[in-house]
Design a protein around this motif. Sequence first.
Motif, short mmCIF file in Angstrom:
data_model
loop_
_atom_site.label_atom_id
_atom_site.label_comp_id
_atom_site.label_asym_id
_atom_site.label_seq_id
_atom_site.Cartn_x
_atom_site.Cartn_y
_atom_site.Cartn_z
N LYS A 84 -8.89 6.42 1.10
CA LYS A 84 -7.65 5.79 1.58
C LYS A 84 -6.87 5.18 0.42
O LYS A 84 -5.66 5.38 0.29
N TYR A 85 -7.58 4.46 -0.43
CA TYR A 85 -6.90 3.77 -1.53
C TYR A 85 -6.41 4.74 -2.60
O TYR A 85 -5.38 4.49 -3.24
N THR A 130 2.37 -2.12 -4.03
CA THR A 130 0.93 -2.38 -4.17
C THR A 130 0.49 -3.60 -3.39
O THR A 130 -0.53 -3.58 -2.69
N ALA A 134 -1.96 -3.71 -0.17
CA ALA A 134 -3.16 -4.54 -0.31
C ALA A 134 -3.30 -5.52 0.85
O ALA A 134 -4.41 -5.82 1.30
N TYR A 137 -3.42 -2.92 4.77
CA TYR A 137 -4.52 -2.07 5.22
C TYR A 137 -5.71 -2.83 5.80
O TYR A 137 -6.20 -2.47 6.89
N PHE A 196 -4.95 -5.47 -5.14
CA PHE A 196 -5.31 -4.13 -4.69
C PHE A 196 -6.83 -3.94 -4.75
O PHE A 196 -7.43 -3.41 -3.81
N SER A 199 -8.36 -6.10 -2.11
CA SER A 199 -8.10 -5.48 -0.81
C SER A 199 -9.12 -4.38 -0.52
O SER A 199 -9.59 -4.24 0.61
N PHE A 200 -9.46 -3.61 -1.55
CA PHE A 200 -10.45 -2.54 -1.39
C PHE A 200 -11.80 -3.12 -0.95
O PHE A 200 -12.43 -2.62 -0.01
N SER A 203 -11.49 -4.42 2.65
CA SER A 203 -11.44 -3.31 3.62
C SER A 203 -12.81 -2.67 3.79
O SER A 203 -13.21 -2.31 4.90
#
Length: 212
Positions: A84-85, A130, A134, A137, A196, A199-200, A203
């Motif tokens: 996804k990222y 970005t 971030a 999602y 970012f 965020s990964f 998630s």
Amino acid sequence: MKGLIRNNFYAMEGNLMISFIMAAALVFTPLFVKNATIYPMIIAVQVFLFVVNTGTALHADEVAKWNKFELTLPIKRCTIIGAKYITFGILILFGVIMGICTTVCIYISRKALDFSSILWGYEYGLALSTISIALMYPIILKMGTEKNELVLIFSVFAAVGIMCLIALALSSVTGGMNLHHPIVGHVCIAVSIVLFAFSFMTSLNVHRNKEF
């Protein structure tokens, strides 16, 4: 991984084409618009245009039950989220490429080409895109895609707010709150990269604990 990324683009194929058409139309704006102050904003918009397809792809996955099916594949959840990222990164790259085309058009049309202002356009567009992704999602992953448009709007406003706060925090260095200052642009990019990455991880944690 390649199959997951390819599926992401299949899910947003129609909207992605619209984004390409809109971004391509903006490329030729310098041929008709003489006001050079608008050029950086055009580039920023081009970079951001492709990000709005994110919600569409996520909603398509949910409707098609793909998000449940991919869990049965012999792949790790880290790979699913990573795909996804990577897709998000490619979308931003599409915008950057269209922005480069606009810069070339400005040069060919022999309009005034202010490097610092053009660079600001890229930085603003990259930071906005970005940070928006971030923020967006993990929220959509947690809440579902029913209100993805609302989440997108919230994320964009929040991204702008974060960039304004950065400009305010650096006001003593930049001689007042100035979003156009190079230092502000550089810091916004750095913050967006950190967000970012964070965020990964967020998630991935949400995905591991979510019941599909």
